[in-house]
Design a protein around this motif. Structure first.
Motif, short mmCIF file in Angstrom:
data_model
loop_
_atom_site.label_atom_id
_atom_site.label_comp_id
_atom_site.label_asym_id
_atom_site.label_seq_id
_atom_site.Cartn_x
_atom_site.Cartn_y
_atom_site.Cartn_z
N ASP A 32 32.99 24.94 18.82
CA ASP A 32 33.16 26.22 18.11
C ASP A 32 34.02 27.20 18.90
O ASP A 32 34.19 28.34 18.49
CB ASP A 32 31.81 26.84 17.79
N ARG A 33 34.57 26.74 20.03
CA ARG A 33 35.50 27.51 20.85
C ARG A 33 34.93 28.89 21.24
O ARG A 33 35.57 29.92 21.08
CB ARG A 33 36.85 27.63 20.15
N ARG A 34 33.72 28.87 21.77
CA ARG A 34 33.09 30.11 22.24
C ARG A 34 33.86 30.68 23.42
O ARG A 34 34.41 29.95 24.24
CB ARG A 34 31.65 29.83 22.69
N HIS A 35 33.89 32.00 23.52
CA HIS A 35 34.51 32.68 24.66
C HIS A 35 33.46 32.85 25.76
O HIS A 35 32.37 33.34 25.49
CB HIS A 35 35.00 34.08 24.26
N ILE A 36 33.79 32.39 26.96
CA ILE A 36 32.95 32.65 28.13
C ILE A 36 33.84 33.31 29.19
O ILE A 36 35.06 33.17 29.16
CB ILE A 36 32.28 31.37 28.68
N PRO A 37 33.25 34.04 30.14
CA PRO A 37 34.07 34.67 31.18
C PRO A 37 34.89 33.64 31.94
O PRO A 37 34.41 32.57 32.29
CB PRO A 37 33.02 35.33 32.09
N GLY A 38 36.15 33.97 32.16
CA GLY A 38 37.06 33.08 32.87
C GLY A 38 37.10 33.37 34.36
O GLY A 38 36.42 34.27 34.87
N ASN A 39 37.92 32.61 35.05
CA ASN A 39 38.07 32.73 36.49
C ASN A 39 38.49 34.14 36.92
O ASN A 39 38.11 34.60 37.99
CB ASN A 39 39.11 31.71 36.97
N GLY A 40 39.24 34.82 36.10
CA GLY A 40 39.70 36.16 36.43
C GLY A 40 38.56 37.13 36.68
O GLY A 40 38.68 38.05 37.49
N CYS A 41 37.45 36.92 35.99
CA CYS A 41 36.28 37.79 36.20
C CYS A 41 35.76 37.66 37.63
O CYS A 41 35.43 38.66 38.28
CB CYS A 41 35.18 37.43 35.21
N THR A 42 35.71 36.44 38.13
CA THR A 42 35.27 36.21 39.51
C THR A 42 36.29 36.74 40.50
O THR A 42 35.93 37.36 41.51
CB THR A 42 35.03 34.70 39.75
N VAL A 43 37.57 36.51 40.21
CA VAL A 43 38.63 36.99 41.10
C VAL A 43 38.55 38.51 41.24
O VAL A 43 38.60 39.05 42.34
CB VAL A 43 40.02 36.55 40.61
N LYS A 44 38.44 39.20 40.11
CA LYS A 44 38.39 40.67 40.14
C LYS A 44 37.15 41.17 40.89
O LYS A 44 37.23 42.15 41.63
CB LYS A 44 38.44 41.26 38.73
N ALA A 45 36.01 40.50 40.71
CA ALA A 45 34.80 40.90 41.44
C ALA A 45 34.99 40.72 42.95
O ALA A 45 34.63 41.60 43.73
CB ALA A 45 33.61 40.07 40.95
N LEU A 46 35.60 39.60 43.35
CA LEU A 46 35.84 39.36 44.78
C LEU A 46 36.87 40.34 45.34
O LEU A 46 36.74 40.79 46.48
CB LEU A 46 36.29 37.92 45.01
N GLU A 47 37.90 40.67 44.56
CA GLU A 47 38.88 41.66 45.01
C GLU A 47 38.20 43.00 45.23
O GLU A 47 38.44 43.68 46.25
CB GLU A 47 40.01 41.81 43.98
N TYR A 48 37.35 43.38 44.31
CA TYR A 48 36.68 44.67 44.40
C TYR A 48 35.77 44.75 45.63
O TYR A 48 35.84 45.70 46.40
CB TYR A 48 35.88 44.93 43.12
N CYS A 49 34.94 43.71 45.83
CA CYS A 49 33.99 43.79 46.94
C CYS A 49 34.65 43.55 48.29
O CYS A 49 34.15 44.03 49.31
CB CYS A 49 32.80 42.85 46.72
N SER A 50 35.78 42.85 48.32
CA SER A 50 36.46 42.61 49.59
C SER A 50 37.52 43.67 49.90
O SER A 50 38.06 43.70 51.00
CB SER A 50 37.13 41.23 49.59
N LYS A 51 37.82 44.50 48.90
CA LYS A 51 38.87 45.52 49.03
C LYS A 51 40.22 44.89 49.38
O LYS A 51 40.99 45.42 50.15
CB LYS A 51 38.48 46.58 50.05
N ARG A 52 40.45 43.68 48.81
CA ARG A 52 41.69 42.95 49.02
C ARG A 52 42.23 42.49 47.67
O ARG A 52 41.49 42.40 46.70
CB ARG A 52 41.46 41.73 49.90
N LYS A 53 43.51 42.18 47.62
CA LYS A 53 44.15 41.68 46.42
C LYS A 53 44.46 40.19 46.62
O LYS A 53 45.05 39.81 47.62
CB LYS A 53 45.45 42.47 46.16
N ALA A 54 44.05 39.37 45.66
CA ALA A 54 44.31 37.94 45.73
C ALA A 54 45.78 37.65 45.39
O ALA A 54 46.40 38.38 44.62
CB ALA A 54 43.41 37.18 44.76
N VAL A 55 46.30 36.59 45.97
CA VAL A 55 47.62 36.08 45.60
C VAL A 55 47.37 35.05 44.51
O VAL A 55 46.71 34.04 44.74
CB VAL A 55 48.31 35.41 46.81
N CYS A 56 47.85 35.33 43.31
CA CYS A 56 47.65 34.41 42.19
C CYS A 56 48.80 33.41 42.15
O CYS A 56 49.96 33.80 42.08
CB CYS A 56 47.56 35.17 40.87
#
Length: 84
Positions: A21-45
């Motif tokens: 049924d192609r449900r939407h679930i949180p993608g990898n970007g959600c984890t990346v943004k959380a880690l960027e926020y708590c580490s105060k760093r920007k990931a290289v995508c």
């Protein structure tokens, strides 16, 4: 803890589609943004739509982007990657 450690993300997708049924679930970007926020760093995508990835593919395989056809799996990142 090591500010010199490379912080790499494979993608920043906001959602993934799963199931028949192609449900939407949180993608990898959600984890990346959380880690960027708590580490105060920007990931290289390095995944789509990264210009780093586009340049690497073009250089490694001597591909002229103006003569290439790109086939992808999701419109939001694929269109941006095609323009990279």
């Amino acid at each position: 803890r090591n500010p010199k450690a490379l912080f790499v993300a494979t993608n920043e997708d906001s959602f993934d589609l799963v199931g028949s049924d192609r449900r939407h679930i949180p993608g990898n970007g959600c984890t990346v943004k959380a880690l960027e926020y708590c580490s105060k760093r920007k990931a290289v995508c390095v995944g789509k739509p990264s210009t780093t990835l586009a340049n690497l593919i073009s250089q490694e395989h001597q591909i002229d982007p103006s003569r290439a056809l790109f086939v992808g799996d999701r419109l939001d990142t694929d269109i941006l990657f095609g323009k990279a």
